[in-house]
Every structure is written in structure tokens, then in C-alpha cells.
Design an enzyme around this catalytic site. Structure first.
Site: not given
Ligand code: BES
Ligand code: ZN
Ligand code: MN
Length: 503
Positions: A266, A271, A278, A289, A348, A350, A352
Site C-alpha cells: 500500500k 492519507d 480525517k 501510509d 478513508d 482507500e 483496500r
Molecule cells: N491509513 C489508515 C489506517 C491507519 C490508521 C494507518 C492509523 C496508520 C495509523 C486507513 O486508510 C484508514 O483510514 N482506515 C480506516 C478504515 C475505516 C474507514 C473503515 C480506519 O481504520 O479508520
Molecule cells: Zn490509509
Molecule cells: Mn484512510
């Protein structure tokens, strides 16, 4: 980078700024670890007593400095803790951490003699790796004045105790150096600010590295090529950004390859969350990220430098996730590479989306194994904390192998399930699947989403490194603040395992 070499001189005779010894916690207090004997002689056998008086206990992470007595060429002795005393040799991870603490503590010095328990090649490699990782600093963004103010990394480490012309010890220094170089490359990529590291600049760095190495072939798909190929996931995530996305293929092949592996990373260079923005407090570290892509890239280069008899292809799915008038909206449907459609309910989620495209593309080349690496979910950080990554897979034995190799390489990892009941909530009313599911178990939901894109017959594992990719806390052992390079050692270990014919 710092240089590590083997020395046949004794630590007492070496001209250096400091001699490093190791100490441990024995049943009756601090004990000296093997390697410290000549230093102890210079203290007339009272080094343990001196250190104890100064408050040292031998605990892991401890670093205590003592002025050197006559009899040592170096003016300073540094004692680093190994933790519990071991009768039959110290664990590689204890040695890595102690060497890392020593290198970090000696920042600003030129040369150190490491009189640590370098009993065998495994120990020499651990000391080499720990020292080079601990010495790491990121100064690319400081001005000349700023650089002058900061302490320079320890320039030279002489490891004492290994026998002259010991081939295994020499090879251990070489392997440790290659792995450290590549881990530090992955750390640099993570630490680079997102205004400098974006999809195109990352792809350019990969192209340049490919040319330098010679045995790695790098191909870049730009926005035009992605559109032509139908990479709807990568394009959908990247479309809100002024900086267009890329898919980079980094291929290393060997004529006597024992297996073919695909690593998928990834690579979200920033992000923001996109339209599902966010909140403040959640985006300050989101340059990290792309840590999965950084780890994949670095590990392919490490495998190439080691010349392992295995084919490894790295796929870097690079995009910047930004909100704008051209961004993907919650409710949009994307047509992914390979034809599956995805309703984007949260922009968010993204990671996947870019990974799905890259996993399908990687699968077309029919590797035996696909391993993806991603800072995928906050849920995994909740579950496992900031130092352990989660391992999911479509094969229980492979999940076990990956988890064990990770632990053995010094990367804490934990096997996680992919419960079938979490698939239903991802059903979409308009598309084949949506990118959102149940909130609880979010890390597993993301894993189940990715599994849908793995072609039949391919063994697949998914590493969610959201916790350990970026160290927001204080430095520890050989781990600095910022990028950590987590998963590089696991991927290299997996390639070595395959090269040994064990997969
Ligand atoms: N890049 C984030 C996940 C992340 C969180 C990485 C903390 C490093 C530290 C990812 O893209 C994300 O935002 N995931 C969301 C998914 C949700 C919207 C289903 C999450 O984990 O809140
Ligand atoms: Zn992310
Ligand atoms: Mn994200």
C-alpha cells in the site's frame, strides 16, 4: 551510512572514542556479558562493581557511561543492558537492541569498538544490524545550519571477538549491512515529507534504484497507462489529488529460482481521508501510509543484493488520497482492475481499493504466493498496539509460517482470523461489494475485502502494519522515532525460506 567491520585487535588496543560492553541482570545483580573481559581487566576486575555503584542493573535499554582507566586506548566505556542474563548465549533480538542503544547513545562520536558477545555468525549479524539501525538519522530536510547543529551518526563500528578470516563472520557482517541499508532506505521513504514524496517522485526513486542495481527491473504505469488498463481502484483513490497515481512493478528474477513470490505494498503517500476527511489529530502522521510500499520496495532490493535463488516481484500501489472537486465521493462505484465493482461508502477506506487492483494484477503473473503489506486499519492498532502487526491469510499453515518467520526476524507479529460472517455486511445494494463493513473487527473486515481479489490457487497473506510502521513514541532499542521499516525483515526471511526450498 555507518560502517561496520570486524577487528582482530582487542577492544583494549583499539583506537576509538568508546569501547562498548554488554551487561545483564544476573540472579545476584549485574553481570558482565562475554566480550567484556579485556575491559574488566583494565578495571582490575571491578567493572561490574563500578557499574552497579553507578546504578546500572543490566536491564534492556540501559546505557551507562564510565571514563576509561589506563590500559584502554579509548577514553570512554559504555555499558549497554541485555536484560536477563543468559547461560547459553544471548538471543539475537537482545543483541540487536543493545547494539542499537549503543549506536544511538554514541551519536556524535566517530568510532566505537563493540566488545559484545559475538559468539557466532548469528550474533555478529545481530550486532551489525542493530548498530546500523540504531545509528540511523533522517537529516534530508534540515538546512546546512540545522545539520551542523544536529549530532552526526556514529561513523564507524569495529566488532571485536570474531576470529581472523572467519568466513561466516564476514558473511554475517555483509548480510547485516544489506538488510540495514534497505531498512534504512524504507525508513527514509516513510520519513520523507509528503510534499517531496508523492506517487511520481516515489516511482522515479524506484526507477533510479533499479538502474543502480542492474538485476532489478522497474516498470512504471502512469495515469494514462492505468486508465488504459482499467485500474479503477488506484485511479479512484488518486483522482482527488493534483499528483497523479502510479503502479510500479519491481521485478527480480533468478535463473535457478525455487519459487515465485509477489509482494504488494500500500503506497498512499498521504492519507487525508479524502471526502470522508480525517479530523485533526488523525492526519499528522499520515505520510506513513506508504510504509507498506516502502517495505516491499526495500525488501525486493535486499533480495536482489543477496542474490537469492527466488523470483520476487514487488508491486507498489501509489496514490495520494485528497479531497477536492475531482475526488471520489462516498456513493461512487469504481470498476476495479479485473472487472469487479466496488461501492465506495467511505473514501478513508482507500488502502483496500489500491491494493485490490495491485493484487489482481500481481495474480495474473501466477506467483505461488502473494504477500501484501499495508498500514490498513486503525482497528489493528487498537487490537495489537503499536509494535505488533497482524497476519491474515487464506491458508492457515502459511499464516503460521509468516508469523513465525516474522517473530524470528525480530518483528513482533500475531496471527488474526478472517471470520466468514464479517463478509455479509460488505454487501452493496448497487455494486459487487462495498468498501465498508462492520465497525467491530475492522482489521479483519479489511482483510476479508482483500481476499476477494486473490485469484484461485494462489496462497496469500496480508500484513496489517498500521501499528508498528511509524514510531510516534520515544526511540527504543534500534528503533528511532518515525519510520521503522517494519515487515522488511519478514519479507526477506520469507524469500530466504523460499530460496531454501522450504515453502
Ligand atoms: N491509513 C489508515 C489506517 C491507519 C490508521 C494507518 C492509523 C496508520 C495509523 C486507513 O486508510 C484508514 O483510514 N482506515 C480506516 C478504515 C475505516 C474507514 C473503515 C480506519 O481504520 O479508520
Ligand atoms: Zn490509509
Ligand atoms: Mn484512510
Amino acid at each position: 551510512m555507518t560502517a561496520v567491520s570486524l577487528s582482530t585487535s582487542t577492544a583494549a588496543a583499539l583506537r576509538a572514542d568508546a569501547v562498548v560492553v554488554a551487561v545483564a541482570k544476573g540472579p545476584k545483580g549485574l553481570v558482565l556479558a562475554p566480550g567484556a573481559e579485556v575491559v574488566d581487566e583494565a578495571f582490575e576486575g571491578r567493572l561490574a562493581e563500578v557499574l552497579t555503584t553507578l546504578g546500572a542493573t543490566g536491564a534492556a535499554g540501559e546505557a551507562v557511561k564510565v571514563p576509561a582507566p589506563a590500559g584502554l586506548k579509548a577514553p570512554l566505556v559504555l555499558a549497554v543492558g541485555l536484560g536477563e542474563a543468559a547461560e547459553d548465549g544471548y538471543a539475537a533480538e537482545a543483541l540487536r537492541a543493545a547494539a542499537g542503544v549503543a549506536a544511538r547513545t554514541l551519536q556524535g562520536s566517530k568510532k566505537a569498538a563493540f566488545a559484545l558477545p559475538a559468539a557466532d555468525a548469528t550474533a555478529v549479524e545481530a550486532i551489525t544490524l542493530g548498530a546500523l539501525l540504531g545509528a540511523y538519522t533522517f537529516t534530508a530536510c534540515r538546512s546546512e545550519n540545522g545539520k551542523a547543529d544536529a549530532k552526526a551518526p556514529l561513523a564507524e563500528v569495529a566488532v571485536t571477538g570474531a576470529k581472523r578470516a572467519d568466513k561466516a563472520a564476514k558473511a554475517a557482517v555483509e548480510r547485516g549491512t544489506v538488510v540495514a541499508e534497505e531498512m534504512n532506505r524504507a525508513r527514509d521513504l516513510v520519513n520523507m515529507p509528503p510534499n517531496d514524496l508523492f506517487p511520481k517522485s516515489f516511482a522515479d526513486i524506484a526507477t533510479t534504484a533499479g538502474k543502480e542495481l542492474g538485476n532489478v527491473k522497474v516498470e512504471v504505469l502512469d495515469e494514462k497507462a492505468l486508465t488504459k488498463g482499467g485500474f479503477g481502484g488506484i485511479l479512484g483513490v488518486g483522482t482527488g489529488s493534483a499528483r497523479s497515481p502510479r503502479l510500479v512493478k519491481v521485478a527480480y528474477t533468478h535463473p535457478k529460482a525455487k519459487a515465485s513470490l509477489a509482494f504488494v505494498g500500500k503506497g498512499i503517500t498521504y492519507d487525508s481521508g479524502g471526502i470522508s476527511l480525517k479530523p485533526a489529530g488523525h492526519n499528522e502522521t499520515m505520510k506513513c501510509d506508504m510504509a507498506g510500499a516502502g517495505a516491499v520496495f526495500a525488501s525486493v532490493l535486499a533480495v536482489a543484493k543477496l542474490g537469492l535463488p527466488v523470483n520476487v516481484t514487488g508491486w507498489l500501489a501509489l496514490a495520494e488520497n485528497m479531497p477536492s472537486g475531482s475526488a471520489t465521493r462516498p456513493g461512487d462505484v469504481l470498476r476495479m482492475y479485473g472487472g469487479k465493482t466496488v461501492e465506495v461508502l467511505n473514501t478513508d477506506a482507500e488502502g483496500r481499493l489500491v491494493l485490490a487492483d495491485a493484487i489482481v494484477r500481481a495474480g495474473e503473473e501466477k506467483p505461488g504466493y502473494i504477500i501484501d503489506v499495508a498500514t490498513l486499519t486503525g482497528a489493528m492498532v487498537m487490537a495489537l498496539g503499536s509494535r505488533t502487526f497482524g497476519v491474515m491469510a487464506n491458508d492457515d499453515a502459511f499464516r503460521g509460517t509468516v508469523t513465525e518467520l516474522a517473530e524470528a526476524a525480530g518483528e513482533p507479529a500475531w496471527a488474526m482470523p478472517l471470520p466468514a460472517h464479517l463478509r455479509g455486511p460488505m454487501d452493496s445494494t448497487v455494486a459487487d461489494i462495498s468498501n465498508m463493513g462492520e465497525r467491530m473487527g475492522g482489521g479483519l473486515v479489511a482483510g476479508l475485502f482483500l481476499k476477494e481479489f486473490v485469484a484461485d490457487g494462489i496462497t496469500w497473506a496480508h500484513l496489517d502494519i498500521a501499528g508498528p510502521a511509524f514510531n510516534e513514541g520515544a526511540p527504543f532499542g534500534y528503533t528511532p522515532k518515525g519510520g521503522t521499516a517494519t515487515a522488511v525483515r519478514t519479507l526477506v526471511a520469507l524469500a530466504e525460506h523460499a530460496a531454501d526450498g522450504k515453502l
